[in-house]
Scaffold this motif. Structure first.
Motif, PDB file in Angstrom:
ATOM      1  N   SER A  67       0.835  -1.195   0.000  1.00 33.66           N
ATOM      2  CA  SER A  67       0.000   0.000   0.000  1.00 33.66           C
ATOM      3  C   SER A  67       0.871   1.247   0.000  1.00 33.66           C
ATOM      4  CB  SER A  67      -0.877   0.014   1.250  1.00 33.66           C
ATOM      5  OG  SER A  67      -0.078   0.287   2.382  1.00 33.66           O
ATOM      6  N   PRO A  68       0.334   2.365  -0.515  1.00 35.06           N
ATOM      7  CA  PRO A  68       1.074   3.618  -0.493  1.00 35.06           C
ATOM      8  C   PRO A  68       1.468   4.040   0.917  1.00 35.06           C
ATOM      9  CG  PRO A  68      -0.841   3.795  -1.937  1.00 35.06           C
ATOM     10  CD  PRO A  68      -0.958   2.501  -1.203  1.00 35.06           C
ATOM     11  N   LEU A  69       0.584   3.768   1.894  1.00 35.94           N
ATOM     12  CA  LEU A  69       0.885   4.176   3.252  1.00 35.94           C
ATOM     13  C   LEU A  69       2.074   3.426   3.803  1.00 35.94           C
ATOM     14  CD1 LEU A  69       0.110   5.849   5.690  1.00 35.94           C
ATOM     15  CD2 LEU A  69      -1.422   4.028   6.392  1.00 35.94           C
ATOM     16  N   MET A  70       2.111   2.105   3.563  1.00 37.05           N
ATOM     17  CA  MET A  70       3.227   1.311   4.049  1.00 37.05           C
ATOM     18  C   MET A  70       4.507   1.703   3.327  1.00 37.05           C
ATOM     19  SD  MET A  70       2.159  -0.524   6.467  1.00 37.05           S
ATOM     20  CE  MET A  70       3.522  -1.670   6.640  1.00 37.05           C
ATOM     21  N   ALA A  71       4.391   1.971   2.052  1.00 31.73           N
ATOM     22  CA  ALA A  71       5.569   2.373   1.287  1.00 31.73           C
ATOM     23  C   ALA A  71       6.110   3.696   1.797  1.00 31.73           C
ATOM     24  CB  ALA A  71       5.213   2.494  -0.192  1.00 31.73           C
ATOM     25  N   ALA A  72       5.207   4.600   2.138  1.00 38.05           N
ATOM     26  CA  ALA A  72       5.636   5.906   2.635  1.00 38.05           C
ATOM     27  C   ALA A  72       6.342   5.774   3.973  1.00 38.05           C
ATOM     28  CB  ALA A  72       4.441   6.834   2.786  1.00 38.05           C
ATOM     29  N   SER A  73       5.838   4.873   4.813  1.00 39.52           N
ATOM     30  CA  SER A  73       6.427   4.693   6.132  1.00 39.52           C
ATOM     31  C   SER A  73       7.829   4.123   6.038  1.00 39.52           C
ATOM     32  CB  SER A  73       5.548   3.765   6.985  1.00 39.52           C
ATOM     33  OG  SER A  73       4.269   4.321   7.105  1.00 39.52           O
ATOM     34  N   ALA A  74       8.050   3.246   5.051  1.00 39.25           N
ATOM     35  CA  ALA A  74       9.331   2.582   4.925  1.00 39.25           C
ATOM     36  C   ALA A  74      10.332   3.387   4.120  1.00 39.25           C
ATOM     37  CB  ALA A  74       9.132   1.208   4.265  1.00 39.25           C
ATOM     38  N   ALA A  75       9.860   4.361   3.373  1.00 43.58           N
ATOM     39  CA  ALA A  75      10.753   5.103   2.493  1.00 43.58           C
ATOM     40  C   ALA A  75      11.675   6.027   3.265  1.00 43.58           C
ATOM     41  CB  ALA A  75       9.920   5.933   1.512  1.00 43.58           C
TER      42      ALA A  75
ATOM     43  N   VAL B 276      -8.286  18.748   5.535  1.00 39.35           N
ATOM     44  CA  VAL B 276      -7.294  17.793   5.045  1.00 39.35           C
ATOM     45  C   VAL B 276      -7.875  16.390   5.181  1.00 39.35           C
ATOM     46  CG1 VAL B 276      -6.162  17.597   7.306  1.00 39.35           C
ATOM     47  CG2 VAL B 276      -4.907  16.971   5.237  1.00 39.35           C
ATOM     48  N   ARG B 277      -7.625  15.556   4.177  1.00 38.20           N
ATOM     49  CA  ARG B 277      -8.042  14.153   4.245  1.00 38.20           C
ATOM     50  C   ARG B 277      -6.790  13.303   4.284  1.00 38.20           C
ATOM     51  NH1 ARG B 277     -10.032   9.971   0.592  1.00 38.20           N
ATOM     52  NH2 ARG B 277      -9.728  11.334  -1.215  1.00 38.20           N
ATOM     53  N   VAL B 278      -6.666  12.488   5.321  1.00 43.36           N
ATOM     54  CA  VAL B 278      -5.507  11.628   5.490  1.00 43.36           C
ATOM     55  C   VAL B 278      -5.944  10.166   5.490  1.00 43.36           C
ATOM     56  CG1 VAL B 278      -4.269  13.406   6.794  1.00 43.36           C
ATOM     57  CG2 VAL B 278      -5.595  11.661   8.029  1.00 43.36           C
ATOM     58  N   ILE B 279      -4.994   9.296   5.146  1.00 48.19           N
ATOM     59  CA  ILE B 279      -5.233   7.854   5.173  1.00 48.19           C
ATOM     60  C   ILE B 279      -4.334   7.242   6.237  1.00 48.19           C
ATOM     61  CG2 ILE B 279      -5.224   5.714   3.836  1.00 48.19           C
ATOM     62  CD1 ILE B 279      -7.187   7.775   2.779  1.00 48.19           C
ATOM     63  N   ALA B 280      -4.917   6.417   7.103  1.00 54.06           N
ATOM     64  CA  ALA B 280      -4.155   5.818   8.193  1.00 54.06           C
ATOM     65  C   ALA B 280      -4.456   4.333   8.311  1.00 54.06           C
ATOM     66  CB  ALA B 280      -4.487   6.518   9.503  1.00 54.06           C
ATOM     67  N   LYS B 281      -3.464   3.590   8.801  1.00 55.00           N
ATOM     68  CA  LYS B 281      -3.665   2.149   9.027  1.00 55.00           C
ATOM     69  C   LYS B 281      -4.669   1.941  10.148  1.00 55.00           C
ATOM     70  CE  LYS B 281      -1.087  -1.208   8.587  1.00 55.00           C
ATOM     71  NZ  LYS B 281      -0.123  -2.309   8.854  1.00 55.00           N
ATOM     72  N   ARG B 282      -5.456   0.908  10.015  1.00 53.34           N
ATOM     73  CA  ARG B 282      -6.558   0.641  10.933  1.00 53.34           C
ATOM     74  C   ARG B 282      -6.095   0.178  12.314  1.00 53.34           C
ATOM     75  NH1 ARG B 282     -11.462  -3.540   9.423  1.00 53.34           N
ATOM     76  NH2 ARG B 282     -12.645  -3.350  11.364  1.00 53.34           N
TER      77      ARG B 282
ATOM     78  N   ASP C 219     -13.372  -5.602   6.392  1.00 51.52           N
ATOM     79  CA  ASP C 219     -12.026  -5.890   6.882  1.00 51.52           C
ATOM     80  C   ASP C 219     -10.964  -5.010   6.223  1.00 51.52           C
ATOM     81  OD1 ASP C 219     -12.252  -6.962   4.372  1.00 51.52           O
ATOM     82  OD2 ASP C 219     -11.186  -8.832   4.843  1.00 51.52           O
ATOM     83  N   THR C 220     -11.350  -3.810   5.782  1.00 51.97           N
ATOM     84  CA  THR C 220     -10.388  -2.896   5.180  1.00 51.97           C
ATOM     85  C   THR C 220      -9.242  -2.599   6.147  1.00 51.97           C
ATOM     86  OG1 THR C 220     -10.096  -0.723   4.169  1.00 51.97           O
ATOM     87  CG2 THR C 220     -11.682  -0.870   5.970  1.00 51.97           C
ATOM     88  N   ASP C 221      -8.051  -2.427   5.603  1.00 46.39           N
ATOM     89  CA  ASP C 221      -6.873  -2.151   6.429  1.00 46.39           C
ATOM     90  C   ASP C 221      -6.644  -0.660   6.640  1.00 46.39           C
ATOM     91  OD1 ASP C 221      -6.149  -4.837   6.788  1.00 46.39           O
ATOM     92  OD2 ASP C 221      -5.173  -4.894   4.829  1.00 46.39           O
ATOM     93  N   PHE C 222      -7.358   0.175   5.890  1.00 47.70           N
ATOM     94  CA  PHE C 222      -7.094   1.607   5.954  1.00 47.70           C
ATOM     95  C   PHE C 222      -8.371   2.413   6.156  1.00 47.70           C
ATOM     96  CE2 PHE C 222      -3.702  -0.347   3.518  1.00 47.70           C
ATOM     97  CZ  PHE C 222      -2.590   0.125   4.190  1.00 47.70           C
ATOM     98  N   VAL C 223      -8.207   3.525   6.863  1.00 49.52           N
ATOM     99  CA  VAL C 223      -9.330   4.400   7.176  1.00 49.52           C
ATOM    100  C   VAL C 223      -8.991   5.817   6.720  1.00 49.52           C
ATOM    101  CG1 VAL C 223     -10.731   5.395   9.035  1.00 49.52           C
ATOM    102  CG2 VAL C 223     -10.017   2.997   9.147  1.00 49.52           C
ATOM    103  N   SER C 224      -9.971   6.470   6.104  1.00 45.85           N
ATOM    104  CA  SER C 224      -9.829   7.860   5.684  1.00 45.85           C
ATOM    105  C   SER C 224     -10.394   8.769   6.775  1.00 45.85           C
ATOM    106  CB  SER C 224     -10.583   8.092   4.367  1.00 45.85           C
ATOM    107  OG  SER C 224     -10.663   9.470   4.074  1.00 45.85           O
TER     108      SER C 224
END
Length: 293
Positions: A172-180, A215-221, A261-266
């Motif tokens: 996911s983009p969120l996980m990629a961003a965290s690891a980058a 602002v709209r953010v996406i976060a891990k659940r 069971d979505t992993d991400f929340v807006s």
């Protein structure tokens, strides 16, 4: 009924209303008046004697620190309790406020209970006597209503997933961003990380969209999520090591995918700041964000 007078000073009307509502519900013997900046507060304090001042730090025309310094020079306000309520919680600002004569320091976002405890601490016997004379209890009432994100953010019961020969889904983009690394994130341009602070938790997220209103953010659940209308502070790096601290409230929570069971929340945060300096910083960030998309 014995009435005490409190002055609530903040450039954001949402925050002023939140503070006044908390004081009114928790301490009915305290009558509140509000001002949108330090200059207006100074004018009110020159005409009316207040028993308590609850004040923001960053405001146009006159800051909370400037109001505090002026207040301590006035004989009638030399010992009146002053609670600084601000999103600036770093050590240097706390020390500066203490030197200015602050009675207590409360970080944004705050909970009604946290604010109540600060008021009880600085008002002491004066507040207790007023409450006793009016027949009111100092005991904290239970929350009558609390909007919750529990259903949306509750972790589903894990069930064994059948093995399939299909390729695994891309990260996911969120996980990629965290690891980058910072250099990799900068190279992508469009990926902006944000830290959203609530009274009792902090949400690590990625900025999906932003404008001068929200602002709209996406976060891990798997994190702790807020409730609708909860107070929030959004920390966004605006460039050159500068950090914008934007006050707001939770306007919307929504599952990113159309499945339970979505992993991400807006999470959508509506801004409440009316400080021209903050709006200017936000405008620059929005321009850079859209240019990098």
């Amino acid at each position: 009924m014995v009435m005490l007078k409190a002055l609530v000073v903040d450039d954001a009307s949402f925050v002023r209303d939140l503070v006044k509502r908390t004081v009114r519900q928790r301490f009915p013997v305290i009558e509140t008046t509000d001002a949108q900046n330090g200059r207006r507060a100074q004018s009110l304090m020159s005409r009316t004697a207040f028993d308590l001042v609850l004040c923001d730090w960053e405001m146009p025309e006159m800051s909370g620190l400037e109001l505090l310094q002026w207040m301590r020079q006035q004989p009638q306000y030399e010992k009146v309790p002053f609670i600084m309520i601000t999103s600036r919680g770093d050590k240097d600002h706390v020390i500066e406020a203490v030197k200015g004569g602050v009675s207590e320091y409360l970080g944004k976002p705050f909970s009604p209970d946290g604010l109540s405890k600060k008021i009880i601490k600085v008002m002491g016997r004066k507040l207790k006597d007023a409450m006793d004379h009016s027949g009111k209890s100092m005991a904290s009432p239970a929350d009558a209503f609390k909007e919750s994100a529990e259903l949306l953010t509750r972790k589903p019961e894990s069930t064994p997933a059948p093995e399939t020969p299909e390729r695994s889904a891309p990260p996911s983009p969120l996980m990629a961003a965290s690891a980058a690394t910072p250099k990799q994130a900068a190279a992508r341009g469009a990926m902006s990380l944000a830290s959203v602070r609530f009274a009792e938790s902090t949400l690590k997220s990625v900025v999906k969209d932003i404008n001068l209103t929200e602002v709209r953010v996406i976060a891990k659940r798997d994190q702790v999520f807020p409730g609708i209308l909860d107070q929030a502070v959004v920390d966004i790096e605006t460039g050159e090591g500068q950090m914008a601290r934007l006050n707001g409230y939770v306007h919307q929570l929504q599952a990113v995918d159309k499945r339970q069971d979505t992993d991400f929340v807006s999470v959508t945060i509506r801004f409440v700041d009316e400080d021209p300096k903050k709006l200017e910083d936000l405008s620059r960030f929005v321009a850079r964000f859209r240019a990098g998309r």
